[in-house]
Design a protein around this motif. Structure first.
Motif, PDB file in Angstrom:
ATOM      1  N   UNK A 165       0.818  -1.227   0.000  1.00  0.00           N
ATOM      2  CA  UNK A 165       0.000   0.000   0.000  1.00  0.00           C
ATOM      3  C   UNK A 165       0.843   1.264   0.000  1.00  0.00           C
ATOM      4  N   UNK A 166       1.966   1.227   0.693  1.00  0.00           N
ATOM      5  CA  UNK A 166       2.811   2.417   0.744  1.00  0.00           C
ATOM      6  C   UNK A 166       3.366   2.752  -0.634  1.00  0.00           C
ATOM      7  N   UNK A 167       3.859   1.731  -1.360  1.00  0.00           N
ATOM      8  CA  UNK A 167       4.363   1.983  -2.700  1.00  0.00           C
ATOM      9  C   UNK A 167       3.239   2.484  -3.610  1.00  0.00           C
ATOM     10  N   UNK A 168       2.095   1.867  -3.521  1.00  0.00           N
ATOM     11  CA  UNK A 168       0.997   2.251  -4.397  1.00  0.00           C
ATOM     12  C   UNK A 168       0.584   3.699  -4.168  1.00  0.00           C
ATOM     13  N   UNK A 169       0.506   4.097  -2.887  1.00  0.00           N
ATOM     14  CA  UNK A 169       0.061   5.454  -2.586  1.00  0.00           C
ATOM     15  C   UNK A 169       1.091   6.471  -3.049  1.00  0.00           C
ATOM     16  N   UNK A 170       2.360   6.220  -2.748  1.00  0.00           N
ATOM     17  CA  UNK A 170       3.389   7.188  -3.124  1.00  0.00           C
ATOM     18  C   UNK A 170       3.599   7.228  -4.635  1.00  0.00           C
ATOM     19  N   UNK A 171       3.557   6.070  -5.272  1.00  0.00           N
ATOM     20  CA  UNK A 171       3.708   6.052  -6.735  1.00  0.00           C
ATOM     21  C   UNK A 171       2.526   6.758  -7.403  1.00  0.00           C
ATOM     22  N   UNK A 172       1.329   6.511  -6.912  1.00  0.00           N
ATOM     23  CA  UNK A 172       0.158   7.166  -7.492  1.00  0.00           C
ATOM     24  C   UNK A 172       0.239   8.681  -7.339  1.00  0.00           C
ATOM     25  N   UNK A 173       0.788   9.138  -6.233  1.00  0.00           N
ATOM     26  CA  UNK A 173       0.926  10.572  -6.043  1.00  0.00           C
ATOM     27  C   UNK A 173       1.868  11.211  -7.044  1.00  0.00           C
ATOM     28  N   UNK A 174       2.860  10.453  -7.526  1.00  0.00           N
ATOM     29  CA  UNK A 174       3.793  10.979  -8.514  1.00  0.00           C
ATOM     30  C   UNK A 174       3.302  10.773  -9.943  1.00  0.00           C
ATOM     31  N   UNK A 175       2.535   9.712 -10.182  1.00  0.00           N
ATOM     32  CA  UNK A 175       2.115   9.371 -11.541  1.00  0.00           C
ATOM     33  C   UNK A 175       0.806  10.014 -11.953  1.00  0.00           C
ATOM     34  N   UNK A 176       0.042  10.546 -11.017  1.00  0.00           N
ATOM     35  CA  UNK A 176      -1.286  11.057 -11.377  1.00  0.00           C
ATOM     36  C   UNK A 176      -1.210  12.286 -12.270  1.00  0.00           C
ATOM     37  N   UNK A 177      -0.101  13.014 -12.236  1.00  0.00           N
ATOM     38  CA  UNK A 177       0.016  14.201 -13.077  1.00  0.00           C
ATOM     39  C   UNK A 177       0.167  13.840 -14.553  1.00  0.00           C
ATOM     40  N   UNK A 178       0.400  12.571 -14.845  1.00  0.00           N
ATOM     41  CA  UNK A 178       0.502  12.126 -16.239  1.00  0.00           C
ATOM     42  C   UNK A 178      -0.760  11.396 -16.696  1.00  0.00           C
ATOM     43  N   UNK A 179      -1.769  11.355 -15.875  1.00  0.00           N
ATOM     44  CA  UNK A 179      -2.994  10.616 -16.188  1.00  0.00           C
ATOM     45  C   UNK A 179      -4.048  11.606 -16.670  1.00  0.00           C
ATOM     46  N   UNK A 180      -4.347  11.573 -17.982  1.00  0.00           N
ATOM     47  CA  UNK A 180      -5.348  12.484 -18.531  1.00  0.00           C
ATOM     48  C   UNK A 180      -6.754  12.159 -18.045  1.00  0.00           C
ATOM     49  N   UNK A 181      -6.940  10.963 -17.461  1.00  0.00           N
ATOM     50  CA  UNK A 181      -8.235  10.620 -16.906  1.00  0.00           C
ATOM     51  C   UNK A 181      -8.526  11.320 -15.595  1.00  0.00           C
ATOM     52  N   UNK A 182      -7.526  12.017 -15.044  1.00  0.00           N
ATOM     53  CA  UNK A 182      -7.705  12.811 -13.824  1.00  0.00           C
ATOM     54  C   UNK A 182      -7.486  14.277 -14.176  1.00  0.00           C
ATOM     55  N   UNK A 183      -8.477  14.937 -14.742  1.00  0.00           N
ATOM     56  CA  UNK A 183      -8.257  16.313 -15.212  1.00  0.00           C
ATOM     57  C   UNK A 183      -7.862  17.278 -14.107  1.00  0.00           C
ATOM     58  N   UNK A 184      -8.251  16.982 -12.867  1.00  0.00           N
ATOM     59  CA  UNK A 184      -7.891  17.906 -11.792  1.00  0.00           C
ATOM     60  C   UNK A 184      -6.424  17.807 -11.422  1.00  0.00           C
ATOM     61  N   UNK A 185      -5.760  16.711 -11.823  1.00  0.00           N
ATOM     62  CA  UNK A 185      -4.339  16.532 -11.521  1.00  0.00           C
ATOM     63  C   UNK A 185      -3.464  16.481 -12.763  1.00  0.00           C
ATOM     64  N   UNK A 186      -4.051  16.415 -13.966  1.00  0.00           N
ATOM     65  CA  UNK A 186      -3.265  16.227 -15.181  1.00  0.00           C
ATOM     66  C   UNK A 186      -2.339  17.416 -15.409  1.00  0.00           C
TER      67      UNK A 186
END
Length: 818
Positions: A165-186
């Motif tokens: 869970x720790x890796x998933x949470x921290x990785x998601x926090x860094x990778x979400x800015x590249x996810x166009x499916x999350x317009x609030x973070x893209x």
């Protein structure tokens, strides 16, 4: 508590600096700092900081991870904190820690300044005993937490894969800015990575060691794990996450360097590769060349990481494969495909469909069909959009192969047996392939088969059938049948595509067979569907009564660029006087400059300009206007137009040059050829055929042989039109003598096989007296007195705008003299 820790935590909690007492820096435990936080809204925010005092106050041994470690881990969402405190800290409920000050404040003088000295000594003694007990308790809990750090869950399918869970949470926090499916973070700004101070020190050690090692060397993080009492995957995860956040360039090297026993978790490696690919695509500060270099490096790294002694398969997502495909060489994609076939790389069935489409684009139809079979075997639904799209791409590309229509029909049979639903789109693709093959009978048979299956043809099916009618434009019966079927199955009054194709077919048919009444007939059909206002603004006079006869209650469509181009083409043929064409062109340029919504849009392509250019080159007195059209196409439009002018294309330059060859201005035609090549526009066989015909009609043997040599050096093949043009060369003896001269043969700068065959081809073409072949629309009759070959001069203008070109200025002067 040290002041630096206080400042860090106050920043993370958004505490203002004024919340700290001015005397806070005088002692390790300031006299008035604790009492400042007795206010309720400060005290609840300070609960996590208060909780960690159970570990980091008593001794250095008890605070091996640092005071900031526990608190920052709590902020980052770590799951390895003391389980006794987690519920109270996260929920904010009342806990024994809320009353900690009442138990531990005996040693703070500012809290109880009136206590006797003896009581203060006993309080200090009891505080020391409690601190020692807490130190032992803290060490025990740290040992337990080290055994279950990050709550790793080992995968049963892959040896080194771990779920954390720790890796998933921290990785998601860094990778979400590249996810166009999350317009609030893209593409949001990079977020900071929250880690403990000790973690950053461990990362520095690992990276320093990597920099000291030569490139290509592999090493393990085991030494660092033993030194710090951590697990290998913990050290690897900390370093990888830091590189993902701050230094993606060195991340590739880190992945290669740690590709050894003990291997890092394979799913974490896949995550790192995924975020690298997304970063290269979305980053704007690297150019295309650098982006391609980074992707090529990433692909080479991926192929190396595939080989693991553990024989674990990599799992690649469809989005990741799609990002890599444009930058992969054929050999690299073949290697990835081979590993997929062997089961060494696991992908989704939709990824297999991407490979199928890629093989189609590389003319590997057999491998594409094999990929479709594999996708269906992996569970891909044959009625899904992705599967049908891949099948449609395969069928459409089959027409470019020898025996394309037969291959297409066989593929339809095999795909039908596979479970593909043969719908209207598949039938339309087969009809389009048959049209391109010139097989009108197959088009009609497929159309009837579609009706027999109970399918209703759509607008694309009728657009394809109308395209087939253009191959036999004299067949009025077939054209009438198709138009009646279109009216029956499609609401053509609201379909611009079908109406535009109908008007185009009517224009071609009536211009060929009823030239005198072609425009009036086409105008009647135009006003039934389209608004006549755009034609009236251009000054095109419609037959009287058409606008009155139209039903005023019927909402008519706005014409498209194609419709206006066809109407303008027929109208200019209907008006033989050059002055009418000149006046119409001037009005069109005025409408474009003023920003007319419909006519300005026509300037974004070269079609309308080419129509005027073709008409201007028909008459010697309007050649100067043809030069003006080329100049206007290279000038930027004024801002009031709101559009961008389309530059001349190959058809524009060829039409322009044909105007000079038609009127025996060979020197100007050669200058146009040199100028267009200086702009990066290479001539095609139509351009060369025009020059060949002019030199042959003029009887210029030297010029004829030279232009043939240049055409073959440019890669153009010998075609029927070249044979037809050379027929007009009358002095065949001179041509043979010129070809047999050894001096001329030595000057010809091309391969021996071309030299050996050139003489035979020229003489054979000169001996041909005709043949029963279809006369194309652009065939012209040539004649005139022989003229010597003119030397070409390289243009000096490289700016791309004709109004500053000395070549076109000279052309205009020559035209005026003509």
């Amino acid at each position: 508590m040290p002041l630096c820790s206080t400042l860090i935590r106050s920043a993370l909690h958004s505490w203002h600096a004024s919340h700290l007492h001015p005397h806070a820096s005088r002692t390790l435990y300031p006299q008035r700092w604790h009492t400042t936080h007795n206010f309720p809204f400060w005290r609840r925010s300070y609960i996590p900081a208060l909780a960690e005092r159970l570990y980091d106050e008593p001794s250095a041994a008890a605070s091996a991870d640092g005071a900031d470690a526990t608190y920052l881990d709590l902020l980052a969402g770590e799951d390895d904190r003391d389980p006794r405190l987690s519920d109270q800290l996260l929920s904010g409920t009342e806990s024994p820690l809320d009353n900690a000050w009442s138990k531990d404040n005996d040693d703070v003088k500012s809290v109880r300044p009136t206590l006797p000295v003896s009581k203060l000594r006993r309080a200090r003694s009891s505080a020391t005993q409690r601190a020692q007990a807490r130190a032992v308790d803290s060490t025990t809990h740290r040992r337990k937490r080290r055994e279950a750090t990050l709550h790793f869950v080992k995968s049963e399918l892959r040896t080194t894969a771990f779920l954390s869970p720790s890796w998933n949470v921290r990785y998601a926090g860094q990778a979400r800015r590249y996810d166009s499916g999350l317009p609030e973070h893209f593409l949001e700004p990079q977020t900071a990575l929250l880690m403990s101070t000790d973690a950053f020190e461990r990362i520095d050690e690992v990276l320093d060691h990597m920099d000291s090692m030569p490139d290509g060397s592999a090493w393990s993080v085991t030494t660092f794990a033993h030194r710090h009492g951590k697990l290998e995957r913990e050290i690897w995860a900390e370093t990888a996450l830091w590189l993902v956040c701050y230094d993606k360039v060195r991340l590739v090297r880190f992945l290669l360097a740690t590709h050894t026993m003990l291997y890092p978790p394979i799913n974490w490696v896949e995550d790192c590769l995924q975020v690298l690919a997304r970063h290269y695509v979305t980053t704007s500060y690297i150019d295309d060349e650098m982006r391609a270099t980074r992707f090529r490096e990433l692909i080479r790294t991926l192929l190396i990481l595939f080989d693991r002694d553990t024989k674990e398969p990599f799992v690649l997502s469809s989005s990741f494969v799609l990002l890599l495909m444009p930058y992969c060489t054929d050999a690299q994609l073949d290697e990835i495909w081979a590993r997929i076939k062997l089961g060494k790389v696991k992908v989704h069935s939709h990824t297999i469909l991407h490979f199928a489409e890629f093989f189609v684009k590389n003319n590997q139809l057999d491998r594409s069909f094999d990929a479709l079979l594999d996708a269906e075997a992996m569970g891909a639904r044959t009625d899904s959009v992705a599967f049908q799209s891949a099948c449609a791409t395969l069928l459409r590309s089959s027409s470019s192969h020898p025996g394309g229509i037969r291959m297409c029909l066989r593929l339809v049979e095999h795909l039908g047996n596979l479970g593909l639903v043969i719908d209207t789109r598949i039938y339309s693709i087969v009809m389009l392939n048959a049209v391109e093959a010139g097989d009108i009978e197959t088009v009609n048979n497929v159309y009837r088969a579609m009706l027999d299956q109970g399918l209703q043809p759509n607008e694309y099916a009728f657009a394809i059938r109308l395209k087939a009618c253009k191959l036999q434009i004299s067949n009025a019966g077939m054209l009438q049948e198709v138009i009646q079927d279109a009216i029956k199955y499609v609401d053509i009054r609201t379909d611009v595509l079908v109406c535009g194709e109908i008007l185009h077919c009517l224009a071609l048919h009536h211009v060929k067979h009823h030239r005198g009444t072609a425009f009036n007939t086409l105008a009647v059909a135009y006003t039934q569907f389209f608004d006549p206002a755009p034609l009236e603004r251009l000054g095109i006079e419609l037959p009287p009564g058409l606008t009155v006869e139209a039903d005023p209650s019927q909402q008519r469509m706005q014409p498209s660029r194609q419709v206006l181009t066809n109407m303008l083409w027929v109208y200019l043929r209907h008006k033989p006087l050059p002055k009418d064409t000149v006046a119409c062109y001037k009005r069109w340029r005025q409408l474009v400059a003023s920003g007319d919504e419909i006519w300005a849009e026509c300037a974004t392509t070269a079609y309308v300009s080419n129509v005027f250019l073709h008409r201007f080159t028909r008459h010697k007195e309007t050649l100067l206007q043809a030069t003006q059209v080329i100049k206007d196409m290279q000038k930027p439009l004024p801002p009031t137009s709101g559009v961008k002018q389309a530059p001349p294309n190959l058809i524009s330059w060829t039409s322009f040059m044909q105007g000079f060859t038609r009127h025996r201005q060979t020197k100007l035609a050669e200058q146009v050829l040199s100028y267009m090549r200086s702009k990066g526009m290479e001539p095609d066989h139509v351009t060369w055929d025009s020059l060949i015909g002019r030199y042959a009609a003029d009887g210029d043997a030297e010029g004829l042989v030279d232009v043939v040599r240049r055409a073959e050096a440019g890669g153009e093949v010998w075609n029927y039109w070249a044979h037809k043009r050379i027929k007009h060369f009358k002095d065949k003896t001179r041509l043979r003598q010129l070809l047999e001269e050894q001096k001329f043969a030595q000057q010809m700068d091309f391969s021996q096989d071309i030299k050996d065959g050139l003489s035979e081809r020229l003489m054979e073409a000169a001996a041909v007296e005709g043949g029963q072949m279809v006369e194309a629309a652009r065939a012209e009759e040539w004649g005139g007195a022989p003229k010597k070959k003119s030397k070409t001069r390289q243009p000096s203008d490289v700016e791309g705008f004709a109004d500053s070109s000395s070549e076109l200025a000279e052309m205009a002067g020559s035209v005026r003299q003509v």
